[in-house]
Motif scaffolding. Structure first.
Motif, PDB file in Angstrom:
ATOM      1  N   TYR A 171       0.833  -1.187   0.000  1.00 53.15           N
ATOM      2  CA  TYR A 171       0.000   0.000   0.000  1.00 53.15           C
ATOM      3  C   TYR A 171       0.877   1.249   0.000  1.00 53.15           C
ATOM      4  O   TYR A 171       1.727   1.431   0.877  1.00 53.15           O
ATOM      5  N   LEU A 172       0.681   2.108  -1.009  1.00 53.93           N
ATOM      6  CA  LEU A 172       1.383   3.386  -1.125  1.00 53.93           C
ATOM      7  C   LEU A 172       0.406   4.514  -0.848  1.00 53.93           C
ATOM      8  O   LEU A 172      -0.661   4.587  -1.459  1.00 53.93           O
ATOM      9  N   CYS A 173       0.779   5.404   0.063  1.00 52.67           N
ATOM     10  CA  CYS A 173      -0.060   6.553   0.394  1.00 52.67           C
ATOM     11  C   CYS A 173       0.633   7.847  -0.023  1.00 52.67           C
ATOM     12  O   CYS A 173       1.753   8.128   0.406  1.00 52.67           O
ATOM     13  N   ASP A 174      -0.024   8.610  -0.879  1.00 51.81           N
ATOM     14  CA  ASP A 174       0.402   9.970  -1.193  1.00 51.81           C
ATOM     15  C   ASP A 174      -0.135  10.850  -0.063  1.00 51.81           C
ATOM     16  O   ASP A 174      -1.322  11.142  -0.003  1.00 51.81           O
ATOM     17  N   ALA A 175       0.758  11.245   0.831  1.00 49.84           N
ATOM     18  CA  ALA A 175       0.350  12.039   1.996  1.00 49.84           C
ATOM     19  C   ALA A 175       0.784  13.490   1.872  1.00 49.84           C
ATOM     20  O   ALA A 175       0.948  14.188   2.881  1.00 49.84           O
ATOM     21  N   VAL A 176       0.955  13.950   0.650  1.00 47.79           N
ATOM     22  CA  VAL A 176       1.453  15.303   0.415  1.00 47.79           C
ATOM     23  C   VAL A 176       0.604  16.359   1.116  1.00 47.79           C
ATOM     24  O   VAL A 176       1.124  17.286   1.733  1.00 47.79           O
ATOM     25  N   GLN A 177      -0.725  16.228   1.049  1.00 47.42           N
ATOM     26  CA  GLN A 177      -1.609  17.239   1.613  1.00 47.42           C
ATOM     27  C   GLN A 177      -1.907  17.001   3.097  1.00 47.42           C
ATOM     28  O   GLN A 177      -2.531  17.850   3.749  1.00 47.42           O
ATOM     29  N   ALA A 178      -1.487  15.861   3.626  1.00 44.81           N
ATOM     30  CA  ALA A 178      -1.749  15.536   5.033  1.00 44.81           C
ATOM     31  C   ALA A 178      -0.525  15.728   5.921  1.00 44.81           C
ATOM     32  O   ALA A 178      -0.651  16.118   7.094  1.00 44.81           O
ATOM     33  N   TYR A 179       0.642  15.457   5.391  1.00 49.34           N
ATOM     34  CA  TYR A 179       1.879  15.466   6.156  1.00 49.34           C
ATOM     35  C   TYR A 179       2.123  16.836   6.796  1.00 49.34           C
ATOM     36  O   TYR A 179       2.112  17.866   6.123  1.00 49.34           O
ATOM     37  N   GLY A 180       2.302  16.834   8.105  1.00 57.61           N
ATOM     38  CA  GLY A 180       2.541  18.072   8.838  1.00 57.61           C
ATOM     39  C   GLY A 180       1.278  18.776   9.284  1.00 57.61           C
ATOM     40  O   GLY A 180       1.336  19.746  10.027  1.00 57.61           O
ATOM     41  N   LYS A 181       0.119  18.278   8.839  1.00 59.39           N
ATOM     42  CA  LYS A 181      -1.160  18.890   9.195  1.00 59.39           C
ATOM     43  C   LYS A 181      -2.009  17.984  10.079  1.00 59.39           C
ATOM     44  O   LYS A 181      -2.876  18.453  10.807  1.00 59.39           O
ATOM     45  N   MET A 182      -1.764  16.681   9.990  1.00 55.30           N
ATOM     46  CA  MET A 182      -2.493  15.692  10.769  1.00 55.30           C
ATOM     47  C   MET A 182      -1.627  14.447  10.874  1.00 55.30           C
ATOM     48  O   MET A 182      -0.594  14.348  10.206  1.00 55.30           O
ATOM     49  N   GLU A 183      -2.034  13.503  11.695  1.00 57.25           N
ATOM     50  CA  GLU A 183      -1.275  12.265  11.808  1.00 57.25           C
ATOM     51  C   GLU A 183      -1.316  11.518  10.487  1.00 57.25           C
ATOM     52  O   GLU A 183      -2.383  11.355   9.885  1.00 57.25           O
ATOM     53  N   VAL A 184      -0.152  11.078  10.030  1.00 59.24           N
ATOM     54  CA  VAL A 184      -0.077  10.302   8.792  1.00 59.24           C
ATOM     55  C   VAL A 184      -0.362   8.852   9.136  1.00 59.24           C
ATOM     56  O   VAL A 184       0.283   8.268  10.013  1.00 59.24           O
ATOM     57  N   THR A 185      -1.334   8.266   8.460  1.00 64.78           N
ATOM     58  CA  THR A 185      -1.742   6.900   8.768  1.00 64.78           C
ATOM     59  C   THR A 185      -0.757   5.877   8.226  1.00 64.78           C
ATOM     60  O   THR A 185       0.076   6.185   7.380  1.00 64.78           O
ATOM     61  N   GLY A 186      -0.879   4.651   8.722  1.00 63.61           N
ATOM     62  CA  GLY A 186       0.043   3.589   8.353  1.00 63.61           C
ATOM     63  C   GLY A 186      -0.027   3.208   6.889  1.00 63.61           C
ATOM     64  O   GLY A 186      -1.055   3.343   6.231  1.00 63.61           O
ATOM     65  N   ALA A 187       1.093   2.733   6.374  1.00 66.73           N
ATOM     66  CA  ALA A 187       1.198   2.295   4.984  1.00 66.73           C
ATOM     67  C   ALA A 187       2.503   1.527   4.848  1.00 66.73           C
ATOM     68  O   ALA A 187       3.285   1.421   5.789  1.00 66.73           O
ATOM     69  N   ASP A 188       2.725   0.978   3.668  1.00 68.19           N
ATOM     70  CA  ASP A 188       4.020   0.356   3.384  1.00 68.19           C
ATOM     71  C   ASP A 188       5.007   1.389   2.873  1.00 68.19           C
ATOM     72  O   ASP A 188       6.203   1.315   3.138  1.00 68.19           O
TER      73      ASP A 188
END
Length: 361
Positions: free
Chosen positions: A162-179
């Motif tokens: 599982y790949l998560c693009d967390a560009v818009q979340a990182y630093g703004k909320m907890e980043v959820t688990g992924a591979d």
């Protein structure tokens, strides 16, 4: 000028700028060393890189390793191409072009449908040969928060990564688990030109770019200590003030909902990052609106697709017609946006829309 395009990029934090300056020294300075050199200047630069790596890693799940890249696009390419071949890559219909185009080019691809509220439908099945699932945490165009935990579980059950693009979340909320997780520095008040791929412990991926073997043998090329230091400082600042930033963004959201009453919201009103307001008016000429509100910086869609002439694939995926998509605008705010700026921008945008005769629903 009033800047309301935080999904495209964010203002550089003073802390990030200060952290970068010492590593930009010219002749006579000591901060321009190559971090891959064995001498003292090289070791100093390398220490700055590793400090930055630790600070960036602090916003990811525990464990894993951080690979610095030129941005999220390179990180996504490394994840998709370096995590294997054969089988299908499943991605949601509202992914960034970096995921969509890379998945399509890498081999077999499967598109996961999205509900009208902008969330990826968790009731659908994955193809039997799925090797990788790609689902972003927060959509860059409409701000919807995705059911990443559920899709991570579904990927595991299918023996897929599982790949998560967390560009818009990182630093703004907890980043959820992924591979694997891809992020970009300039979306959290860091410098442009640097991002990272986080890879969980125990997962080995292959290099996709040959050269000197820097970055754990996965990403060749000389790192910029200045960019790394800026990224690290921005990540540290985001971590320390995440709660304050979120409270500020929420206040702006609550006021924006009042200011833009009568506009139609695109995407969920609940499962949404409150720094993104994607709205539309029937019959609105967005190009004319942007021309008449030239002192307000906002977007007619994803900045990465600007000038393409195509309507948003995200708005299409949630069931909007081409006319509805073309009458939509995206407003984005964050840490440095003031209430006064938001109110002035709303006044200008509403006045310009009213002049077009489209202020009412």
């Amino acid at each position: 000028m009033i800047y309301l395009d935080y999904q495209a990029t964010t203002p550089l934090a003073p802390e990030a700028r200060d952290a970068m300056l010492q590593w930009l020294d010219g002749p006579g300075g000591s901060g321009f060393g190559n971090p891959h050199s064995p001498h003292r200047m090289g070791r100093q630069a390398a220490a700055a890189v590793e400090l930055a790596r630790d600070r960036v890693a602090a916003l990811f799940p525990a464990g894993g390793k951080v690979i610095f890249t030129s941005g999220a696009t390179e990180a996504i390419n490394l994840a998709i191409r370096g995590s294997g071949s054969g089988g299908s890559v499943s991605y949601s219909a509202i992914e960034h072009a970096a995921v969509i185009d890379t998945a399509e080019d890498a081999g077999k691809a499967h598109v996961l449908n999205v509900a009208k509220n902008g969330q990826c439908n968790t009731k659908q099945d994955l193809p039997a040969d799925t090797r990788l699932v790609c689902l972003m945490q927060v959509n860059n165009e409409i701000g919807t928060i995705q059911p990443t935990v559920e899709w991570h579980r579904k990927a595991k059950e299918s023996n897929a990564l599982y790949l998560c693009d967390a560009v818009q979340a990182y630093g703004k909320m907890e980043v959820t688990g992924a591979d694997m997780i891809a992020v970009s520095a300039h979306k959290l008040h860091g410098p442009k030109g640097i991002g990272a791929l986080w890879v969980r412990s125990g997962l080995d991926i292959d290099e996709v770019q040959t050269g000197g073997g820097q970055e754990n043998g996965l990403r060749s090329g000389t790192l910029s200590p200045a960019l790394c230091a800026g990224f690290g400082a921005a990540a540290q600042e985001a971590k320390e003030r995440m709660e304050r930033d979120a409270e500020h963004v929420d206040k702006l959201w609550n006021r924006a909902i009042q200011l833009f009453d009568g506009w139609q919201l695109n995407g969920s009103a609940d499962a949404r990052y409150h720094g993104n307001l994607n709205i539309r008016r029937k019959g609105l000429d967005v190009n004319r609106l942007m021309s008449e509100c030239r002192d307000v910086m906002f977007s007619a869609g994803s900045a990465c697709a600007s000038g393409s002439g195509r309507t948003s694939h995200v708005l299409d995926a949630i069931g909007l017609s081409k006319k509805q998509a073309k009458s939509s605008i995206r407003l984005g705010w964050g840490r440095y946006t003031t209430m006064e700026e938001l109110e002035k921008a709303a006044e200008q945008i509403n006045a310009a829309a009213q002049a077009q005769g489209v202020l009412e629903r």
